[in-house]
Design an enzyme around this catalytic site. Structure first.
Site, mmCIF file in Angstrom:
data_model
loop_
_atom_site.group_PDB
_atom_site.id
_atom_site.type_symbol
_atom_site.label_atom_id
_atom_site.label_comp_id
_atom_site.label_asym_id
_atom_site.label_seq_id
_atom_site.Cartn_x
_atom_site.Cartn_y
_atom_site.Cartn_z
ATOM 1 N N GLY A 231 4.262 2.525 11.770
ATOM 2 C CA GLY A 231 5.138 1.415 11.137
ATOM 3 C C GLY A 231 5.363 2.376 9.646
ATOM 4 O O GLY A 231 5.265 3.227 9.003
ATOM 5 N N GLN B 150 9.271 2.479 1.738
ATOM 6 C CA GLN B 150 8.578 3.897 1.673
ATOM 7 C C GLN B 150 9.553 5.149 1.890
ATOM 8 O O GLN B 150 9.429 6.032 1.611
ATOM 9 C CB GLN B 150 7.801 3.830 2.998
ATOM 10 N N CYS C 279 -2.016 5.044 5.845
ATOM 11 C CA CYS C 279 -0.545 4.893 5.525
ATOM 12 C C CYS C 279 0.056 6.587 5.157
ATOM 13 O O CYS C 279 -0.456 7.067 4.570
ATOM 14 C CB CYS C 279 -0.642 4.112 4.360
ATOM 15 N N LEU C 280 1.400 6.314 5.653
ATOM 16 C CA LEU C 280 2.089 7.600 5.731
ATOM 17 C C LEU C 280 2.418 7.859 3.979
ATOM 18 O O LEU C 280 2.559 8.950 3.625
ATOM 19 C CB LEU C 280 3.556 7.478 6.329
ATOM 20 N N HIS D 217 0.574 -4.839 7.769
ATOM 21 C CA HIS D 217 0.600 -3.865 7.004
ATOM 22 C C HIS D 217 1.787 -3.490 6.473
ATOM 23 O O HIS D 217 2.158 -3.544 5.146
ATOM 24 C CB HIS D 217 0.064 -2.595 7.590
ATOM 25 N N GLU D 218 2.868 -3.717 7.341
ATOM 26 C CA GLU D 218 4.382 -3.386 6.750
ATOM 27 C C GLU D 218 4.778 -4.366 6.132
ATOM 28 O O GLU D 218 5.635 -4.241 4.935
ATOM 29 C CB GLU D 218 5.120 -3.141 7.955
ATOM 30 N N HIS E 83 3.793 -3.940 2.464
ATOM 31 C CA HIS E 83 4.497 -2.887 1.911
ATOM 32 C C HIS E 83 5.780 -3.592 1.213
ATOM 33 O O HIS E 83 6.123 -3.483 0.045
ATOM 34 C CB HIS E 83 5.158 -1.933 2.928
#
Ligand code: ZN
Length: 160
Positions: free
Chosen positions: A50, A55, A93-94, A135-136, A139
């Site tokens: 995701g 991000q 996480c990226l 999670h997204e 963000h």
């Protein structure tokens, strides 16, 4: 043409900002359609599940996800239902490379939002997909998994 976008890393302040709703007039615009395409390519190249717009430096309530071969683009998402049952699962996480931790979240959720064209969508998700959606959406509210995780660990090599 989709572009590979730079993924911002913690502690970039945009990751900590609550993002702005996408306006009615922005749906279906070249800017939003291009952004979704570029976020999809960026997610695939990074081998993530995701990716939220903030991000990649865009202050917009929009995320993309790809789980079990299915791609999702959700704008202005809202969690409308959560299961009382929670599960503990490892997350990464990226934007926080090399760090993993256990996060407790509802096992299933129902979300509502719009696609990139403005069409209303409602998705019931469980397991990994429910995890990615939550999670997204975190963000988009300026929240990172490291704020919620227990047993955080740093792996010696960045694997993602
Ligand atoms: Zn993340």
């Amino acid at each position: 043409m989709p572009n590979i976008l730079e993924i911002l890393k913690e502690p970039n302040p945009l990751l900590r900002k609550k993002t702005n709703e996408i306006k009615e007039t922005q749906f279906g615009s070249a800017g939003i359609l291009e952004l979704v395409k570029s976020m999809k390519e960026t997610l695939r190249q990074a081998q993530g599940a995701g990716l939220a717009a903030n991000q990649v430096g865009k202050n917009l309530r929009l995320f993309v996800a790809e789980v079990e071969g299915k791609f999702y683009a959700v704008a202005n998402p809202k969690v409308v239902k959560t299961s009382p049952k929670t599960v503990l699962m490892e997350e990464g996480c990226l934007s926080v490379p090399g760090v993993w931790g256990l996060v407790e979240r509802p096992e299933s959720v129902e979300i509502e939002g719009r696609n990139q064209f403005g069409k209303k969508i409602k998705i019931k998700a469980r397991g990994l997909l429910a995890r990615v959606f939550q999670h997204e959406i975190d963000h988009l509210n300026g929240v990172l998994f490291i704020d919620k995780a227990t047993f955080l660990k740093n792996v010696s090599q960045n694997v993602i």
